[in-house]
Design an enzyme around this catalytic site. Structure first.
Site, PDB file in Angstrom:
ATOM      1  N   CYS A 179       0.820  -1.210   0.000  1.00 17.36           N
ATOM      2  CA  CYS A 179       0.000   0.000   0.000  1.00 17.36           C
ATOM      3  C   CYS A 179       0.857   1.265   0.000  1.00 17.36           C
ATOM      4  O   CYS A 179       1.582   1.527   0.967  1.00 17.36           O
ATOM      5  CB  CYS A 179      -0.913  -0.019   1.225  1.00 17.36           C
ATOM      6  N   ASP A 208      10.310 -16.506   3.790  1.00 14.96           N
ATOM      7  CA  ASP A 208      11.775 -16.447   3.691  1.00 14.96           C
ATOM      8  C   ASP A 208      12.499 -16.665   5.015  1.00 14.96           C
ATOM      9  O   ASP A 208      13.703 -16.828   5.034  1.00 14.96           O
ATOM     10  CB  ASP A 208      12.220 -15.077   3.146  1.00 14.96           C
ATOM     11  N   GLY A 233      13.869 -16.232  -1.960  1.00 10.15           N
ATOM     12  CA  GLY A 233      14.787 -15.676  -0.960  1.00 10.15           C
ATOM     13  C   GLY A 233      15.635 -14.611  -1.617  1.00 10.15           C
ATOM     14  O   GLY A 233      16.785 -14.840  -1.942  1.00 10.15           O
ATOM     15  N   ARG A 236      12.809 -53.674  18.385  1.00  5.67           N
ATOM     16  CA  ARG A 236      12.460 -53.170  19.719  1.00  5.67           C
ATOM     17  C   ARG A 236      13.191 -53.904  20.847  1.00  5.67           C
ATOM     18  O   ARG A 236      13.080 -53.524  22.004  1.00  5.67           O
ATOM     19  CB  ARG A 236      10.948 -53.329  19.946  1.00  5.67           C
ATOM     20  N   GLN A 241       1.181 -43.487  10.070  1.00  6.92           N
ATOM     21  CA  GLN A 241       1.821 -42.370  10.779  1.00  6.92           C
ATOM     22  C   GLN A 241       3.332 -42.561  10.917  1.00  6.92           C
ATOM     23  O   GLN A 241       4.055 -41.599  11.148  1.00  6.92           O
ATOM     24  CB  GLN A 241       1.203 -42.227  12.176  1.00  6.92           C
TER      25      GLN A 241
END
EC number: 2.7.1.11
Length: 791
Positions: free
Chosen positions: A99, A176, A219, A482, A674
């Site tokens: 602006c 950025d 960037g 495990r 997941q």
């Protein structure tokens, strides 16, 4: 959840705090300005809902400062529903614009007049340093602008007295990450997601033909995106504005590329920030680099310019949580502000939300540009902060192998082992450990299939080239089990002796932690275990004591968030539907709670906060009320072990029965998806950096004892490396024992439980909320002796 009797209000909580600082009678304006960034909508949503929650009026200011100057229909009061379903939308729903008008006093007079008419004296500005500087100027001129408006008869003297000062709080929205004072800006993580998606896609096609890819990322003045994406994909070369290549780089780069080809690397990736320059401040373009590679080496070379793709797409889980935390903190800061409070910006330091003086941050951000213009590149890197500097140093160590003649031989052998369930980012951690270890002169040994493989002697020396291309691979290439070491101690000790292993790096979850304790206890019997041992936490459950974050948890959160987005979208055609979704995590509610915050859930049931049938009932009633509004769908997350009896099926049946005639129900168990998939940029970067740091610790321990032949007997030679609030800490595993709930495999205290009320507030529950520790302004970049936990 939120039931019959609320827990006693913690000290300094929102209830006590509301009596002193109610938002009643306050009007807050929220605007987004400058370039857009993913996550801005999550910030807007948090500001609107937190504002309404504390009794303030909140106004959307459309089209940034332009809307403030134009007024009229550009400034509209927001209600609870007007920010529904925007959490997953990229960009900004209230629009953003550059602006010119606001740069003139004339424009600012108009803006002030428009705000005073609506009684808006608190502004929340989400944008870059330009937008925040504009807000600061506006604030300092405010009383003068009001006096002028009163003289011209545009506002009354009562209005001048009543609205005599303006409070401003900023949040930085910029892909950025170019703002000094915060570790992460809103939008950066999502932009990295877009870049890494492209890199992963390019890698598959480039493997087919021996190709070189030059990738140009955004960037103009800041190389953060280029640097972190180079770290996250193991790029061969990177060009940044803050750290231009040394003279003669053209030849060095070509030598490096041809060496990599000679090592059978089928693909070369070069990442260029759009603002890349040489030491004379002349631009280095992607086309120039392509020409150079083609003419000097004759390689088939392609250029890809990512452009605005990086700004687009849905925000990542990290950005949604960050923006929600910051939005709530911004409203609290506005409520606490007095006429004397300087304009502040809400920032992230390590894992803590802090408030910093806005102009100090802006000035420091401008200092970086000044240093670059004056060719003081070392200063520019330092001004960017410790996190940027650490990233750069880590990248250099991992990308460029020194000739063997230049590496001092330490005569030490270091073993690397993965333990527990697979977690995305484990391979990036192994790669970093192997390469840092080699560059420090150690021989690195890979142990396959966890402690079980260790006992069987599945151990092999691993070289620099063996771990090429590992950063983007999901799962665990070394294999992981495990099994705990307890029953194999004799065999493991024998293997340590056979391979002369002088130190051990364990990458894994709670089993790795238990295994480390067992090895520590076995030192009395087996002197082979009297060596430095360090564990790097890697598990989707994020339940390892001693660290706020574990490698793999971010990838799992993104999987949950993406799935919830899709599920919610599937309901947009159907009216009134509630979804019950079960997440992983053992007894740790991290994934359910943070997934709930990122996906905009109505409730999340977790083991750490016991609930009963009355809580379930109150949640159903809450949803029934919600269905009467325009938001006609609900989302409920449940951690897999949150309750023995209130199973996912039980909750589904209860909701179905109670919601009859109002809403219908669906359930979904997310399961092992997941744990899978390509690691997120956060997990690649975090795994790389934390593992590199663990190897440096091992090297310093080994150097201490070099030539003395001493055995390591003290507890501080067996540690967990983790992030705690703002610090990177090596904590002796023996000390962490007292902080552990072994029965449920979770730490006794978990930082994220403090964020639990956020989800509830944003879902319209009345809860008590502890205000952040940082209600005071802090100086920018306090120089502390401890290592910063830069993410």
């Amino acid at each position: 959840m939120d039931g019959h009797d609320s827990p006693p209000t913690p000290k300094g909580s929102l209830r006590k705090f509301l009596e002193q600082l109610s938002g009643a009678g306050k009007a807050i304006g929220v605007l987004t300005s400058g370039g857009d960034a993913q996550g801005m909508n999550a910030a807007v949503r948090a500001v609107v809902r937190m504002g309404i929650y504390v009794g303030a009026k909140v106004y959307f200011i459309y089209e940034g400062y332009q809307g403030m100057v134009d007024g009229g229909s550009n400034i509209v009061e927001a209600d609870w529903e007007s920010v529904s379903s925007i959490l997953q939308v990229g960009g900004t729903i209230i629009g953003s614009a550059r602006c010119q008008d606001f740069r003139s006093r004339e424009g600012r007079l108009k803006a002030a007049c428009n705000l005073v008419q609506l009684g808006i004296t608190s502004l929340c500005v989400i944008g870059g340093d330009g937008s925040l500087t504009g807000a600061h100027i506006f604030r300092t001129e405010w009383s003068g602008l009001l006096e002028e408006l009163a003289r011209d008869g545009k506002i009354s003297t009562e209005q001048v007295q009543k609205h005599g000062h303006l409070n401003v709080v900023g949040m930085v929205g910029s892909i950025d990450n170019d703002f000094c004072g915060t570790d992460m800006t809103i939008g950066t993580d999502s932009a990295l997601h877009r870049i890494i998606e492209v890199v992963d896609a390019i890698m598959t096609t480039a493997q087919s033909h021996q190709r070189t890819f030059v990738l140009e990322v955004m960037g103009r003045h800041c190389g953060y995106l280029a640097l972190v994406s180079a770290l996250a994909c193991g790029a061969d070369w990177v060009f940044l504005p803050e750290s231009p290549p040394e003279e003669g780089w053209q030849e060095n780069m070509c030598v490096k590329l041809s060496e990599n080809r000679a090592r059978k690397k089928r693909l070369n990736i070069i990442i260029v920030a759009e603002g890349a320059i040489d030491t004379q401040n002349k631009p280095i373009t992607s086309e120039q680099i392509k020409e150079l590679v083609v003419t000097q080496l004759g390689y088939d070379t392609r250029v890809t310019i990512l452009g605005h793709v990086q700004r687009g797409g849905t925000p990542s889980a990290f950005d949604r949580i960050l923006a929600s935390r910051m939005g709530v903190e911004a409203v609290v800061a506005l409520l606490e502000a007095t006429p004397e409070t300087p304009a502040c910006v809400v920032s992230l330091s390590g894992n803590q939300a802090v408030r910093l003086p806005l102009m100090e941050c802006v000035q420091m951000t401008q200092e970086v540009q000044k240093a670059m213009d004056e060719r003081r590149f070392k200063d520019a890197v330092q001004l960017r902060g410790r996190s940027f500097e650490n990233n750069l140093n880590t990248y250099k160590r991992l990308a460029i192998k020194l000739p063997d003649s230049e590496i001092p031989n330490s005569n030490c052998n270091v073993g690397v082992v993965n333990v527990g369930a697979p977690a995305a980012g484990m391979n990036a951690a192994v790669r970093a450990a192997v390469r840092v270890g080699i560059s420090e002169g150690h021989k690195m040994f890979a142990v396959y299939d966890g402690f079980e493989g260790f006992a069987k002697g599945q151990i092999k020396e691993i070289g620099w080239g063996d771990v090429g291309g590992w950063t983007g691979q999901g799962g665990s290439i070394l294999g992981t089990k495990r099994t705990l070491p307890g029953k194999y101690l004799e065999d493991i000790a024998a293997q340590m002796r056979t391979h002369s292993i002088n130190a051990l790096l364990i990458i894994g979850g709670f089993e790795a932690y238990l295994g480390l304790l067992e090895l520590l206890a076995a030192r009395e019997k087996h002197e082979e275990f009297c060596v430095p041992m360090v564990m790097v936490p890697a598990t989707v459950s994020n339940n390892v004591p001693g660290s706020d974050f574990s490698i793999g948890a971010d990838t799992a959160l993104n999987t949950i968030t993406d799935t919830c987005d899709r599920i919610k979208q599937s309901a947009s055609g159907t009216k009134r539907r509630v979804f019950i979704i079960e997440t992983m995590g053992g007894f740790c509610g991290y994934l359910a709670n943070m997934g709930g915050l990122a996906a905009g859930a109505d409730a999340a049931y977790i083991f750490e906060e016991p609930f009963d049938i009355r809580d379930l009932q109150s949640n159903v009633e809450h949803l029934t009320e919600k269905m009467k509004t325009s938001i006609q769908r609900g989302l409920v997350l449940r951690n897999e072990n949150c309750s023995e009896n209130y199973t996912t099926d039980f909750i589904y049946q209860l909701y179905s029965e109670e919601g009859k005639g109002v809403f219908d129900c669906r359930k979904n168990v997310l399961g092992h998806m997941q744990q899978g998939g390509a690691p997120s940029p956060f997990d690649r970067n975090f795994g790389t950096k934390i593992s590199a740091r663990a190897m440096q610790w091992i090297s310093s321990k080994l150097r201490e004892s070099a030539g003395k032949g001493k055995k390591f007997l003290s507890d501080d030679s067996v540690c967990v490396l983790g992030i705690s609030k703002r610090k990177l800490l090596f904590q002796p595993v023996a000390e962490l024992k007292k902080e552990t709930d072994f029965e449920h495999r979770i730490p006794k205290e978990q930082w994220w439980l403090k964020l639990r009320p956020l989800m509830k507030i944003l879902a319209k529950y009345k809860v008590s909320f502890e205000v952040s520790d940082a209600s005071q302004l802090e100086p920018v970049q306090p120089r502390g002796p401890e290592e910063p936990a830069a993410i």
